[in-house]
Design a protein around this motif. Structure first.
Motif, PDB file in Angstrom:
ATOM      1  N   ASP A 187      -3.723  -1.716  -7.431  1.00 44.03           N
ATOM      2  CA  ASP A 187      -3.673  -0.761  -6.329  1.00 44.03           C
ATOM      3  C   ASP A 187      -2.963   0.487  -6.881  1.00 44.03           C
ATOM      4  N   PHE A 215       3.859  -5.675  -4.283  1.00 41.89           N
ATOM      5  CA  PHE A 215       3.493  -6.773  -3.379  1.00 41.89           C
ATOM      6  C   PHE A 215       4.351  -8.014  -3.624  1.00 41.89           C
ATOM      7  N   ILE A 244      -0.130 -11.512   3.811  1.00 43.37           N
ATOM      8  CA  ILE A 244       0.711 -10.639   4.637  1.00 43.37           C
ATOM      9  C   ILE A 244       0.779 -11.227   6.050  1.00 43.37           C
ATOM     10  N   LEU A 302      -2.956 -11.067  -4.624  1.00 41.04           N
ATOM     11  CA  LEU A 302      -2.294 -10.578  -3.413  1.00 41.04           C
ATOM     12  C   LEU A 302      -3.103  -9.436  -2.790  1.00 41.04           C
ATOM     13  N   ALA A 303      -3.122  -9.330  -1.542  1.00 35.31           N
ATOM     14  CA  ALA A 303      -2.663 -10.320  -0.580  1.00 35.31           C
ATOM     15  C   ALA A 303      -3.887 -11.077  -0.084  1.00 35.31           C
ATOM     16  N   TRP A 318       0.225   1.595   6.123  1.00 34.00           N
ATOM     17  CA  TRP A 318       1.155   0.813   5.312  1.00 34.00           C
ATOM     18  C   TRP A 318       2.390   1.643   4.961  1.00 34.00           C
ATOM     19  N   HIS A 352       3.298   2.688  -0.953  1.00 31.28           N
ATOM     20  CA  HIS A 352       3.334   1.598  -1.941  1.00 31.28           C
ATOM     21  C   HIS A 352       2.418   1.916  -3.108  1.00 31.28           C
ATOM     22  N   PHE A 396      -5.945  -9.421   2.785  1.00 28.92           N
ATOM     23  CA  PHE A 396      -6.442  -8.048   2.660  1.00 28.92           C
ATOM     24  C   PHE A 396      -7.244  -7.907   1.367  1.00 28.92           C
ATOM     25  N   CYS A 397      -6.620  -7.564   0.271  1.00 34.14           N
ATOM     26  CA  CYS A 397      -7.411  -7.242  -0.922  1.00 34.14           C
ATOM     27  C   CYS A 397      -8.168  -8.443  -1.485  1.00 34.14           C
ATOM     28  N   LEU A 429       5.734  -3.103  -0.369  1.00 30.02           N
ATOM     29  CA  LEU A 429       4.884  -3.821   0.594  1.00 30.02           C
ATOM     30  C   LEU A 429       4.920  -5.297   0.210  1.00 30.02           C
ATOM     31  N   ASP A 463      -4.246  -7.417  -7.664  1.00 30.90           N
ATOM     32  CA  ASP A 463      -3.024  -6.697  -7.250  1.00 30.90           C
ATOM     33  C   ASP A 463      -1.717  -7.484  -7.422  1.00 30.90           C
ATOM     34  N   TYR A 523      -9.439  -1.803  -0.386  1.00 30.18           N
ATOM     35  CA  TYR A 523      -8.874  -3.139  -0.528  1.00 30.18           C
ATOM     36  C   TYR A 523      -9.640  -3.938  -1.578  1.00 30.18           C
TER      37      TYR A 523
HETATM   38  C1  VGL Z   1      -3.130  -4.382  -0.219  1.00 25.34           C
HETATM   39  C2  VGL Z   1      -2.521  -3.375   1.752  1.00 25.34           C
HETATM   40  C3  VGL Z   1      -2.572  -2.139   1.149  1.00 25.34           C
HETATM   41  C4  VGL Z   1      -3.423  -5.657  -0.947  1.00 25.34           C
HETATM   42  C5  VGL Z   1      -3.200  -3.144  -0.834  1.00 25.34           C
HETATM   43  O1  VGL Z   1      -3.333  -5.687  -2.188  1.00 25.34           O
HETATM   44  O2  VGL Z   1      -3.747  -6.663  -0.264  1.00 25.34           O
HETATM   45  N1  VGL Z   1      -2.811  -4.484   1.069  1.00 25.34           N
HETATM   46  N2  VGL Z   1      -2.912  -2.032  -0.149  1.00 25.34           N
END
Ligand code: VGL
Ligand code: ZN
Length: 198
Positions: free
Chosen positions: A47, A14, A177, A147-148, A79, A82, A151-152, A20, A9, A116
């Motif tokens: 994403d 991001f 994040i 990223l991030a 979120w 995004h 999360f992902c 985001l 991502d 994610y």
């Molecule tokens: C992501 C939140 C929502 C990420 C993607 O890439 O970490 N985080 N969608």
């Protein structure tokens, strides 16, 4: 047996200025580009949400970004809108060396389920197809960047470990994040799952 770099991502959404934005998200791009030639295969994730996706706070009257709700598949952070399909926010960072990518795995396309991980939707069972791609290519070792972190990247690393891949996280080539301690929790989970930190 072969190696793959999974670039998670690295999209405008991001990076600073994105919907985001992850603090300093764009700082990792040169290092990721430089790392690509060390790997047999480079795979990008993107994403890629339909407008009105169920992970967007704007899809839930009365809810704000970063509220958490219960979905049929578990807890879901809401979120800001995004990475809507086809938007500039969803495009890769313009400096990312996308030409080196063997494949781009898009995720988060199901309007009702967030995704994610590069491997499964957040129900942890609906596959993206990446596992089959890696196995067909003879990949056993995967290195995660992007990223991030919390999360992902973490969801992808945990799924890769669960599927039996040898997983390395290049934490210097990720940014987080960090919502309510999510980065520390993610690090602990990855360590417990046997992810190597490099
Ligand atoms: C992501 C939140 C929502 C990420 C993607 O890439 O970490 N985080 N969608
Ligand atoms: Zn998303």
């Amino acid at each position: 047996m072969s190696t793959a770099l999974l670039v998670i991502d690295v999209q405008n959404g991001f990076c600073p200025g994105g919907n985001l934005a992850v603090p300093d998200g764009d700082a990792i791009v040169p290092g990721i580009n430089a790392l690509m030639s060390d790997f047999a295969h480079v795979i990008l994730t993107q994403d890629w949400h339909p407008a009105g996706h169920s992970s967007f706070a704007s899809s839930h009257p009365g809810k704000q970004p970063y509220n958490v709700i219960e979905m049929p598949y578990g807890a879901q952070v809401l979120w800001p809108d995004h990475c809507v399909q086809g938007s500039a926010d969803a495009a890769f960072h313009s400096d990312l060396a996308t030409d080196r990518a063997r494949a781009i795995i898009r995720k988060g396309m199901n309007p009702k389920v967030d995704s994610y991980s590069a491997f499964f939707e957040n129900d942890r069972s609906t596959p993206t197809g990446l596992e089959g791609l890696l196995r067909t290519l003879g990949v056993r070792d995967v290195t995660m960047v992007g990223l991030a972190t919390d999360f992902c990247v973490t969801y992808s690393a945990l799924d890769a470990a669960r599927l039996g891949f040898s997983v390395t996280l290049r934490e210097d080539l990720t940014r987080a994040i960090d919502l309510n301690g999510s980065l520390d929790a993610a690090r602990t989970e990855m360590r417990e799952a046997g992810v190597a930190f490099a």
